[in-house]
Design an enzyme around this catalytic site. Structure first.
Site, PDB file in Angstrom:
ATOM      1  N   HIS A  73       0.740  -1.121   0.120  1.00 26.30           N
ATOM      2  CA  HIS A  73       0.001   0.023  -0.101  1.00 26.30           C
ATOM      3  C   HIS A  73       0.946   1.277  -0.055  1.00 26.30           C
ATOM      4  O   HIS A  73       0.491   2.410  -0.858  1.00 26.30           O
ATOM      5  CB  HIS A  73      -1.198   0.110   1.370  1.00 26.30           C
ATOM      6  N   ASP A 119      -6.074   1.811  -2.142  1.00 22.85           N
ATOM      7  CA  ASP A 119      -6.892   1.444  -0.808  1.00 22.85           C
ATOM      8  C   ASP A 119      -7.747   0.205  -1.013  1.00 22.85           C
ATOM      9  O   ASP A 119      -7.822  -0.363   0.026  1.00 22.85           O
ATOM     10  CB  ASP A 119      -7.653   2.862  -0.560  1.00 22.85           C
TER      11      ASP A 119
END
Length: 145
Positions: A73, A119
């Site tokens: 991420h 996300d």
């Protein structure tokens, strides 16, 4: 009551009514929190201090699969920053949640869509990865070198 005071009171009431019609603009981190809770069963707080990469910053070798989700991420956000004016932590986007499915909308290749995809991938990764309670709240200075 003095007419001047009534006029001021009226102006304040009109201003408040107008402000109430402005939709709130949530920050990306709030959207990410909601996405995490859409995809899985744990609250977003379970990830804030997890491993070497979940939460602010990140160094060293990820401790497990979940920590690798956070590292990925972080890297995804770094790639999104290459858009020039793209600030992932503050960029809002449009998505739908139909637990546990998440769908990002918006123009593919745009900053918002890219951040949403980052996300979404992280939220789904978090939901699928085993959670090791021993990796929550670790001392990053000793475990993440």
């Amino acid at each position: 009551m003095n007419p001047a005071h009534l006029l001021v009171l009226l102006a304040v009431c009109v201003s408040l009514l107008a402000a109430a019609n402005i939709p709130p603009q949530s920050l990306n981190l709030l959207q990410f929190k909601n996405m995490i809770e859409c995809a899985g069963t744990r609250t977003w707080m379970a990830y804030v201090k997890y491993g070497c990469y979940c939460g602010p910053g990140g160094t060293g070798t990820p401790l497990d699969e979940l920590d690798r989700c956070c590292q990925t991420h972080d890297q995804c956000y770094d790639n999104a920053k290459k858009f020039g004016n793209c600030i992932p932590y503050f960029k809002t986007y449009v998505y739908t949640c139909n637990k546990p499915d998440i769908t990002c909308t918006g123009a593919k290749g745009s900053c918002g869509r890219t951040v949403c995809d980052c996300d979404r991938a992280a939220a789904l990764c978090f939901a699928a990865a085993p959670y090791n309670l021993a990796n929550f709240g670790i001392n990053k200075e000793t475990h993440c070198q």
